[in-house]
Design an enzyme around this catalytic site. Structure first.
Site, PDB file in Angstrom:
ATOM      1  N   HIS A 121       0.859  -1.183   0.000  1.00 28.09           N
ATOM      2  CA  HIS A 121       0.000   0.000   0.000  1.00 28.09           C
ATOM      3  C   HIS A 121       0.897   1.236   0.000  1.00 28.09           C
ATOM      4  O   HIS A 121       1.938   1.260   0.672  1.00 28.09           O
ATOM      5  CB  HIS A 121      -0.900  -0.020   1.235  1.00 28.09           C
ATOM      6  CG  HIS A 121      -1.898   1.091   1.285  1.00 28.09           C
ATOM      7  ND1 HIS A 121      -1.550   2.382   1.664  1.00 28.09           N
ATOM      8  CD2 HIS A 121      -3.218   1.129   0.997  1.00 28.09           C
ATOM      9  CE1 HIS A 121      -2.615   3.152   1.614  1.00 28.09           C
ATOM     10  NE2 HIS A 121      -3.649   2.413   1.211  1.00 28.09           N
ATOM     11  N   LYS A 137      -5.692  -4.419   0.657  1.00 29.72           N
ATOM     12  CA  LYS A 137      -6.339  -4.003   1.897  1.00 29.72           C
ATOM     13  C   LYS A 137      -7.214  -5.138   2.412  1.00 29.72           C
ATOM     14  O   LYS A 137      -7.736  -5.941   1.628  1.00 29.72           O
ATOM     15  CB  LYS A 137      -7.199  -2.760   1.671  1.00 29.72           C
ATOM     16  CG  LYS A 137      -6.486  -1.593   1.037  1.00 29.72           C
ATOM     17  CD  LYS A 137      -7.375  -0.366   0.904  1.00 29.72           C
ATOM     18  CE  LYS A 137      -7.527   0.343   2.221  1.00 29.72           C
ATOM     19  NZ  LYS A 137      -8.226   1.653   2.081  1.00 29.72           N
ATOM     20  N   GLU A 197      10.448  11.348   7.169  1.00 31.11           N
ATOM     21  CA  GLU A 197       9.169  11.180   6.472  1.00 31.11           C
ATOM     22  C   GLU A 197       9.426  10.750   5.031  1.00 31.11           C
ATOM     23  O   GLU A 197      10.496  11.009   4.475  1.00 31.11           O
ATOM     24  CB  GLU A 197       8.375  12.489   6.478  1.00 31.11           C
ATOM     25  CG  GLU A 197       8.293  13.186   7.819  1.00 31.11           C
ATOM     26  CD  GLU A 197       7.484  12.432   8.835  1.00 31.11           C
ATOM     27  OE1 GLU A 197       6.697  11.542   8.447  1.00 31.11           O
ATOM     28  OE2 GLU A 197       7.612  12.734  10.037  1.00 31.11           O
ATOM     29  N   LYS A 234      11.012   7.295  13.376  1.00 31.73           N
ATOM     30  CA  LYS A 234      11.311   8.028  14.601  1.00 31.73           C
ATOM     31  C   LYS A 234      12.232   7.227  15.517  1.00 31.73           C
ATOM     32  O   LYS A 234      11.961   6.054  15.794  1.00 31.73           O
ATOM     33  CB  LYS A 234      10.021   8.364  15.342  1.00 31.73           C
ATOM     34  CG  LYS A 234       9.090   9.297  14.562  1.00 31.73           C
ATOM     35  CD  LYS A 234       7.811   9.588  15.343  1.00 31.73           C
ATOM     36  CE  LYS A 234       6.905  10.540  14.556  1.00 31.73           C
ATOM     37  NZ  LYS A 234       5.645  10.822  15.274  1.00 31.73           N
ATOM     38  N   ARG A 250       0.194   7.648   7.951  1.00 32.82           N
ATOM     39  CA  ARG A 250      -1.245   7.798   7.714  1.00 32.82           C
ATOM     40  C   ARG A 250      -2.035   6.545   8.074  1.00 32.82           C
ATOM     41  O   ARG A 250      -3.233   6.480   7.823  1.00 32.82           O
ATOM     42  CB  ARG A 250      -1.508   8.161   6.247  1.00 32.82           C
ATOM     43  CG  ARG A 250      -1.170   9.585   5.926  1.00 32.82           C
ATOM     44  CD  ARG A 250      -1.940  10.102   4.739  1.00 32.82           C
ATOM     45  NE  ARG A 250      -1.682   9.344   3.521  1.00 32.82           N
ATOM     46  CZ  ARG A 250      -1.873   9.839   2.295  1.00 32.82           C
ATOM     47  NH1 ARG A 250      -2.313  11.071   2.151  1.00 32.82           N
ATOM     48  NH2 ARG A 250      -1.621   9.098   1.236  1.00 32.82           N
ATOM     49  N   LYS A 251      -1.388   5.549   8.671  1.00 33.16           N
ATOM     50  CA  LYS A 251      -2.092   4.319   9.021  1.00 33.16           C
ATOM     51  C   LYS A 251      -1.897   4.007  10.501  1.00 33.16           C
ATOM     52  O   LYS A 251      -1.536   2.901  10.886  1.00 33.16           O
ATOM     53  CB  LYS A 251      -1.597   3.167   8.126  1.00 33.16           C
ATOM     54  CG  LYS A 251      -2.014   3.318   6.669  1.00 33.16           C
ATOM     55  CD  LYS A 251      -3.510   3.180   6.499  1.00 33.16           C
ATOM     56  CE  LYS A 251      -3.975   3.386   5.058  1.00 33.16           C
ATOM     57  NZ  LYS A 251      -4.056   4.815   4.693  1.00 33.16           N
ATOM     58  N   ASP A 302      -2.666   5.589  -5.941  1.00 34.56           N
ATOM     59  CA  ASP A 302      -2.862   6.535  -4.832  1.00 34.56           C
ATOM     60  C   ASP A 302      -1.510   7.026  -4.343  1.00 34.56           C
ATOM     61  O   ASP A 302      -0.550   6.255  -4.287  1.00 34.56           O
ATOM     62  CB  ASP A 302      -3.584   5.859  -3.653  1.00 34.56           C
ATOM     63  CG  ASP A 302      -5.025   5.507  -3.970  1.00 34.56           C
ATOM     64  OD1 ASP A 302      -5.842   6.430  -4.032  1.00 34.56           O
ATOM     65  OD2 ASP A 302      -5.312   4.310  -4.146  1.00 34.56           O
ATOM     66  N   ALA A 303      -1.457   8.284  -3.948  1.00 33.91           N
ATOM     67  CA  ALA A 303      -0.245   8.815  -3.325  1.00 33.91           C
ATOM     68  C   ALA A 303      -0.070   8.216  -1.938  1.00 33.91           C
ATOM     69  O   ALA A 303      -1.037   7.818  -1.285  1.00 33.91           O
ATOM     70  CB  ALA A 303      -0.319  10.340  -3.237  1.00 33.91           C
ATOM     71  N   PHE A 332      -8.529  -5.132  -9.712  1.00 33.36           N
ATOM     72  CA  PHE A 332      -7.592  -4.259  -9.020  1.00 33.36           C
ATOM     73  C   PHE A 332      -6.216  -4.518  -9.641  1.00 33.36           C
ATOM     74  O   PHE A 332      -5.383  -5.205  -9.073  1.00 33.36           O
ATOM     75  CB  PHE A 332      -7.616  -4.584  -7.529  1.00 33.36           C
ATOM     76  CG  PHE A 332      -6.777  -3.693  -6.636  1.00 33.36           C
ATOM     77  CD1 PHE A 332      -5.987  -2.667  -7.124  1.00 33.36           C
ATOM     78  CD2 PHE A 332      -6.801  -3.899  -5.252  1.00 33.36           C
ATOM     79  CE1 PHE A 332      -5.231  -1.877  -6.287  1.00 33.36           C
ATOM     80  CE2 PHE A 332      -6.055  -3.109  -4.396  1.00 33.36           C
ATOM     81  CZ  PHE A 332      -5.262  -2.098  -4.910  1.00 33.36           C
ATOM     82  N   ASP A 361       6.198   9.409  20.871  1.00 33.89           N
ATOM     83  CA  ASP A 361       5.072   8.920  20.078  1.00 33.89           C
ATOM     84  C   ASP A 361       5.223   7.434  19.814  1.00 33.89           C
ATOM     85  O   ASP A 361       4.240   6.679  19.832  1.00 33.89           O
ATOM     86  CB  ASP A 361       5.017   9.644  18.718  1.00 33.89           C
ATOM     87  CG  ASP A 361       4.309  10.976  18.797  1.00 33.89           C
ATOM     88  OD1 ASP A 361       3.556  11.192  19.768  1.00 33.89           O
ATOM     89  OD2 ASP A 361       4.509  11.811  17.893  1.00 33.89           O
ATOM     90  N   ASP A 397       0.947   4.116   1.473  1.00 31.57           N
ATOM     91  CA  ASP A 397       1.322   4.637   2.790  1.00 31.57           C
ATOM     92  C   ASP A 397       2.312   3.723   3.496  1.00 31.57           C
ATOM     93  O   ASP A 397       3.202   4.180   4.226  1.00 31.57           O
ATOM     94  CB  ASP A 397       0.083   4.831   3.671  1.00 31.57           C
ATOM     95  CG  ASP A 397      -0.841   5.922   3.152  1.00 31.57           C
ATOM     96  OD1 ASP A 397      -0.351   6.826   2.444  1.00 31.57           O
ATOM     97  OD2 ASP A 397      -2.053   5.864   3.446  1.00 31.57           O
ATOM     98  N   LYS A 398       2.162   2.417   3.296  1.00 32.66           N
ATOM     99  CA  LYS A 398       3.074   1.471   3.946  1.00 32.66           C
ATOM    100  C   LYS A 398       4.439   1.435   3.249  1.00 32.66           C
ATOM    101  O   LYS A 398       5.462   1.184   3.906  1.00 32.66           O
ATOM    102  CB  LYS A 398       2.455   0.074   3.979  1.00 32.66           C
ATOM    103  CG  LYS A 398       1.480  -0.101   5.123  1.00 32.66           C
ATOM    104  CD  LYS A 398       2.195  -0.021   6.438  1.00 32.66           C
ATOM    105  CE  LYS A 398       1.314   0.540   7.531  1.00 32.66           C
ATOM    106  NZ  LYS A 398       2.059   1.000   8.687  1.00 32.66           N
ATOM    107  N   LYS A 404      11.664   9.908  20.471  1.00 30.86           N
ATOM    108  CA  LYS A 404      10.324  10.330  20.066  1.00 30.86           C
ATOM    109  C   LYS A 404       9.315   9.436  20.773  1.00 30.86           C
ATOM    110  O   LYS A 404       9.080   8.285  20.386  1.00 30.86           O
ATOM    111  CB  LYS A 404      10.140  10.225  18.546  1.00 30.86           C
ATOM    112  CG  LYS A 404      10.695  11.399  17.755  1.00 30.86           C
ATOM    113  CD  LYS A 404      12.194  11.513  17.811  1.00 30.86           C
ATOM    114  CE  LYS A 404      12.731  12.556  16.831  1.00 30.86           C
ATOM    115  NZ  LYS A 404      14.195  12.683  16.928  1.00 30.86           N
ATOM    116  N   GLU A 455      14.329  15.527   9.386  1.00 25.47           N
ATOM    117  CA  GLU A 455      15.456  16.025  10.159  1.00 25.47           C
ATOM    118  C   GLU A 455      16.217  14.838  10.741  1.00 25.47           C
ATOM    119  O   GLU A 455      15.636  14.036  11.474  1.00 25.47           O
ATOM    120  CB  GLU A 455      14.983  16.938  11.305  1.00 25.47           C
ATOM    121  CG  GLU A 455      14.193  18.157  10.841  1.00 25.47           C
ATOM    122  CD  GLU A 455      12.754  17.824  10.509  1.00 25.47           C
ATOM    123  OE1 GLU A 455      12.263  18.315   9.461  1.00 25.47           O
ATOM    124  OE2 GLU A 455      12.136  17.055  11.265  1.00 25.47           O
TER     125      GLU A 455
END
Length: 464
Positions: A22, A182, A50, A317, A296-297, A290-291, A282, A323, A24-25, A321, A63
């Site tokens: 995918h 998906k 990123e 990260k 985003r997941k 898709d971009a 598909f 998060d 995003d992945k 971090k 960074e």
């Protein structure tokens, strides 16, 4: 199903996941590939990486302060190659384009060093245990006794379906599958009078997976390097049936419920609503369809909608971090509580301020499932006695300065098997619970007394 008591109810709950192909992945895996390359050469690298992708382009930005000599181009291409993207045709009517090509893709890099303001406030001149959180934020961990892995079954099944889709593609068993895909799972649950939940029926399975052109594409053209007997991609109907047999059934067989039975025990082919490639076909996928963007997941990366989420993403990260690192220790704390029998479900929250080492708050929710004789407050004290959630403490306890992150980037960061890689590096260390079983034999008064006697020790790690 047995008749319910007035205090019980049934409900449907759904979770979704995506494959490593995918868009995003792809980005999450590239970002964690960069992180691993940094940590391999410099374990104290400061990384906030990123990635974005669209069509035949991948961009890395962020960074990074590190002693590592990074070849970003090579990291991107190797990651894309390992996922399985090896063809791109700039034509949406193409049936041979997979959506990205590791050999010809454009790689852009926009990397700067970490802000000196952040560095000075977080780690410069500080000892290991005094290193502050890299940013403010809230993080959660969740565990439920409904499966052997203490993961909610909806999400465990959704992520495992995607992983098995990838495994049967890469093994050649279902060679006509492509990387993008998906999954989504709906399960009927019973909520017990004590607040625990039990899955009783797999209600719906949805799989949308990229594939070669049915009845047309040849294996020698689809799979680079293949030189065996020629094969033609099956029809859509045949593809869908093979996915049910080799992916859905095999996934269910691999999951163990809390009663010791496989997940197939609550699955009926006749009763389950199956939607395999419900859009019809598909073929075009990946960044051409898709971009993609790192982070985003976040629900897929955690508990599929169960528990709670603080909003921060994980991939790219380093351990300062929180998060990421605090979410990992929250999972270990929640899983340790459930595995010890202190409660049947547990949600743990931490909060931090940038540059401050000690967590600002700790919250534990047991949904009323705590063992008789103790309270959620007692379990909070057990956690304070047995865990150090300062960023330095987390990094040491979970060995987070090792290059082991890229494999976490797809198929969920939790519910995975703690396993060795690259020698003695242990991935998914946070999935190994701490043994808290001694507290299961204690009552509330005993736990309170121990916490009081060790208050000075607690205050070295916690605000109060």
């Amino acid at each position: 199903m047995a008749a319910l008591s007035p205090a019980e109810r049934t409900f449907l709950f759904s979770s979704e996941s995506v494959n490593e192909g995918h868009p995003d992945k792809i980005c999450d895996m590239v970002s964690d590939g960069v992180l691993d390359a940094c940590l391999r050469a410099d374990p104290y690298s400061k990384v906030a990486c990123e990635t974005a992708c669209k069509d035949n382009m991948v961009m890395v930005f962020g960074e990074i302060t590190t002693q590592a000599d990074l070849d970003y181009d090579a990291i991107v291409r190797e990651t894309v190659k390992n996922i399985g993207y090896d063809s791109f045709v700039d034509d949406l009517s193409s049936t041979v384009s997979k959506g990205l090509d590791y050999q010809t893709c454009e790689v852009q890099v926009r990397i700067n060093k970490q802000s000196p303001d952040i560095a000075g406030g977080v780690h410069v001149g500080k000892s290991e245990m005094d290193v502050g959180a890299g940013d403010q934020g809230i993080m959660f961990g969740y565990a439920s006794d409904e499966t052997e892995d203490c993961m909610p079954l909806t999400h465990l099944m959704a992520t495992r379906l995607g992983k098995v889709l990838t495994e049967v593609r890469k093994s050649g068993l279902l060679w006509w599958l492509r990387p993008d895909g998906k999954t989504q799972v709906t399960i009927e649950y019973v909520q017990k009078a004590d607040g625990s939940v039990e899955p009783v029926r797999i209600h719906t399975v949805v799989i949308s997976t990229q594939h070669a052109e049915p009845g047309v594409q040849l294996r020698s053209l689809e799979c680079a390097g293949y030189n065996g007997d020629e094969m033609t991609a099956p029809s859509m109907a045949e593809m869908n049936e093979l996915i049910i047999q080799e992916v859905v059934i095999k996934t269910l067989e691999s999951i163990t419920l809390k009663n010791g039975n496989p997940a197939t025990s609550i699955f009926s082919r006749e009763e389950c609503h199956m939607h395999i490639n419900p859009s019809g076909k598909f073929i075009i996928g990946g960044p051409q369809g898709d971009a993609g963007l790192t982070g985003r997941k976040i629900i897929i990366d955690t508990y599929g909608g169960w528990g709670a989420h603080g909003g921060g993403a994980f991939s790219g990260k380093d351990p300062t971090k929180v998060d990421r690192s605090a979410a990992y220790i929250c999972r270990r704390m929640a899983k340790s509580v459930v595995k010890a029998g202190l409660s049947k479900r547990a949600l743990v929250q931490l909060s931090y301020a940038i540059g401050v080492a000690k967590p600002l708050s700790l919250f534990v929710e047991t949904y009323g499932t705590e063992k008789e004789g103790i309270t959620a407050d007692d379990i909070t004290n057990v956690i304070k006695l047995n865990f150090d959630c300062r960023p330095g403490g987390i990094a040491v306890a979970l060995k987070l300065r090792e290059p082991k992150y890229q494999q976490t980037a797809a198929y969920c960061h939790f519910g995975r098997t703690a396993e060795k890689q690259e020698g003695e590096i242990l991935a998914f260390e946070w999935e190994k619970p701490i043994d808290l079983s001694a507290y299961a034999a204690m009552d509330s008064a005993t736990i309170q007394a121990e916490a009081a006697s060790r208050q000075a020790e607690i205050l070295t790690k916690w605000v109060d």
